[in-house]
Scaffold this active site. Structure first.
Site, mmCIF file in Angstrom:
data_model
loop_
_atom_site.group_PDB
_atom_site.id
_atom_site.type_symbol
_atom_site.label_atom_id
_atom_site.label_comp_id
_atom_site.label_asym_id
_atom_site.label_seq_id
_atom_site.Cartn_x
_atom_site.Cartn_y
_atom_site.Cartn_z
ATOM 1 N N GLY A 221 -22.329 -21.631 75.961
ATOM 2 C CA GLY A 221 -23.690 -21.936 75.556
ATOM 3 C C GLY A 221 -23.920 -21.653 74.086
ATOM 4 N N SER A 222 -25.145 -21.315 73.746
ATOM 5 C CA SER A 222 -25.554 -21.201 72.351
ATOM 6 C C SER A 222 -25.094 -19.891 71.730
ATOM 7 C CB SER A 222 -27.075 -21.289 72.244
ATOM 8 O OG SER A 222 -27.683 -20.142 72.804
ATOM 9 N N THR A 225 -27.610 -16.950 72.446
ATOM 10 C CA THR A 225 -27.441 -16.303 73.745
ATOM 11 C C THR A 225 -26.143 -15.510 73.784
ATOM 12 O OG1 THR A 225 -28.702 -18.075 74.812
ATOM 13 C CG2 THR A 225 -27.358 -16.686 76.231
ATOM 14 N N GLY A 226 -25.098 -16.035 73.147
ATOM 15 C CA GLY A 226 -23.835 -15.311 73.080
ATOM 16 C C GLY A 226 -23.988 -13.949 72.425
ATOM 17 N N GLU A 243 -17.656 -19.179 74.883
ATOM 18 C CA GLU A 243 -17.441 -20.496 74.254
ATOM 19 C C GLU A 243 -18.792 -20.943 73.733
ATOM 20 O OE1 GLU A 243 -18.024 -24.047 73.757
ATOM 21 O OE2 GLU A 243 -17.065 -24.684 75.632
ATOM 22 N N CYS A 277 -20.143 -29.260 73.450
ATOM 23 C CA CYS A 277 -19.842 -28.309 72.372
ATOM 24 C C CYS A 277 -18.776 -28.852 71.433
ATOM 25 C CB CYS A 277 -19.380 -26.983 72.968
ATOM 26 S SG CYS A 277 -20.659 -26.122 73.910
#
Length: 471
Positions: A221-222, A225-226, A243, A277
């Site tokens: 995800g983004s 958020t990571g 990722e 992505c």
């Protein structure tokens, strides 16, 4: 309208609270998804923890057999699950759409079932023998995205199960139902507690991340958020595979035939409406081929039918959600305000659904928002360069480092350029071509850890050395 359930310990959990799930092509309500409670998150992790020792103790061939049963379930239910993907995510049923995603689900299940992690003798002499064994971590928390909701969930679930972990999966709140339905079907062939689900917003994901009994988090995800996951898991020393965002650069060298690479470039940029992505998101083209490449890509864009993915002949669907749609519109409007040339598209379609036309933007430069920010949608900025050194420098100037590509008639020269690009995967004369046997992951701010193949299996294990004194 039906309400869908999570699965904890092999049992369906009827929710006390739900949220609406709508079709991004029609904005029609298609069902109600559950909002898990904090207690249910804890119960899901506890169920996975309880089931894990027996699952890990199984003979390896028996666990392989279970994974192959999952592949059969996915095969038998391909049409139903593909329909859910189209209704919920928006991609069309045919072409590189939902049926394609389900085929990938099957392949990425079968391949890990075929792989082994044998004991490695890392050192041996007359006095000692040192063996490296791979052991499961325990409970894996998987947080799946909305762009390839079932396929990426499978990327997380299957390797973890294959090596003896158990899993608690949280689908994206934008694409929940199809993923929950897939897990419900898979649970029909798995022991109770081996694969569990929770559902809801980021708060539920945060609860999963913070649980001290979760040994590893897998997230796609983004970047924002990571970063939250890194902070939220730090106190537990939780292992992470992240990722994150891409903003992949593609470099077109001066010796190319634009017509020959047009289709590969197009789908490299616009697969899944650019909501991938590892799509090409900024295209650097040598000045001698600049207008020709723009022309062939815009010609293709004009020919691609867009609409409701349930309709026959459609190859491009909507943007999945309003938040992402608004971001795409904002970036294009900013490019217009800064005198970019809109070659095609650039204007939102009227009517229901989050449809935005394939948009090709020329006469832009590094430093503009449309180049520097990952658009994650059906928009491609094309930047002119005159010297290959400048193109390499441009490709490397951002913190994103997931994928990249180099396009040239001379493969050896392309490989030399590729070796200098800072990204986890650099494709030559193709873009985004992932494979279940080939490790995939990013560098710099695009995350860390790898998925797929033997290296992907190792990433969901912990090493144990057994050292034997022979004397």
């Amino acid at each position: 309208m039906k309400t869908y359930n999570t699965i904890i310990g092999g049992k369906q959990i009827i929710p006390t609270n739900t949220f609406e799930v709508k079709n991004p092509a029609t904005e029609d309500l298609i069902g109600y998804a559950p909002i898990s409670t904090k207690l249910e998150v804890a119960e899901a992790v506890e169920a996975a923890k309880k089931a894990q020792p027996a699952w890990a103790a199984m003979a390896d061939e028996e666990r392989k057999g279970y994974i192959m049963k999952i592949a059969e379930v996915l095969t038998d239910n391909t049409e139903e699950l593909a329909t859910w993907i189209t209704k919920e995510q928006g991609k069309p049923l045919g072409g590189p759409g939902s049926m394609f995603e389900m085929q990938a689900c099957v392949g990425w299940t079968q391949v890990p079932a075929s792989l082994d992690l044998p004991v490695e003798v890392v050192f041996e002499d007359d006095t000692r023998r040192d063996e490296l064994h791979r052991k499961p971590i325990g409970v894996v928390g998987a947080i799946a995205p909305w762009n390839w909701p079932l396929m990426i969930a499978i990327w997380q679930i299957i390797p973890a199960l294959r090596v003896g972990n158990t899993v608690v999966l949280k689908p994206s709140e934008y694409t929940t139902i199809g993923t929950l339905e897939m897990v419900r079907m898979i649970n029909e062939v798995l022991p109770a507690g081996v694969l569990n689900t929770v559902s809801g917003t980021g708060e539920i994901g945060a609860e999963l991340v913070a649980n001290k009994d979760v040994g590893k988090i897998m997230f796609t995800g983004s970047n924002s958020t990571g970063e939250k996951i890194i902070k939220g898991s730090a106190g537990n020393m939780t292992r992470l595979t992240l990722e994150l965002g891409g903003n992949d650069a593609a470099i077109v060298m001066e010796d190319v035939n634009p017509e020959a690479i047009a289709e590969g470039l197009f789908w490299g940029a616009f697969l899944n409406m650019g909501q991938t992505c590892a799509c090409a998101k900024r295209l650097y083209v040598h000045e001698s081929k600049y207008e020709a490449v723009i022309s062939v890509l815009s010609d293709l864009a004009e020919k691609m039918p867009m609409g409701n993915g349930m309709d026959e002949g459609v190859v491009l669907g909507p943007i999945q959600n309003k938040m992402q749609y608004d971001k795409v519109v904002d970036l294009v409007e900013d490019a217009k305000a800064n005198n970019a040339r809109i070659v095609c598209g650039g204007k939102a379609k009227e009517g229901k659904g989050f449809f935005y036309p394939i948009t090709i933007i020329a006469d832009v430069e590094d430093g503009t928002r449309i180049v520097d920010e990952e658009q994650f949608g059906p928009v491609l900025p094309i930047i002119k360069y005159s010297n290959i050194e400048d193109a390499i420098k441009s490709a490397n100037r951002l913190e994103a480092g997931l994928g990249a590509s180099v396009w040239s008639a001379n493969v050896e020269e392309a490989k030399k350029v590729a070796s200098r690009i800072e990204a986890g995967t650099i494709w030559v004369n193709q873009h985004g071509a992932v494979h279940p046997m080939v490790p995939f992951g990013g560098v710099k701010s695009s995350g860390y850890g790898v998925e797929f193949g033997v290296d992907g299996l190792k990433s969901v294990t912990q090493s144990q050395v057994i050292s034997v004194n022979k004397a």
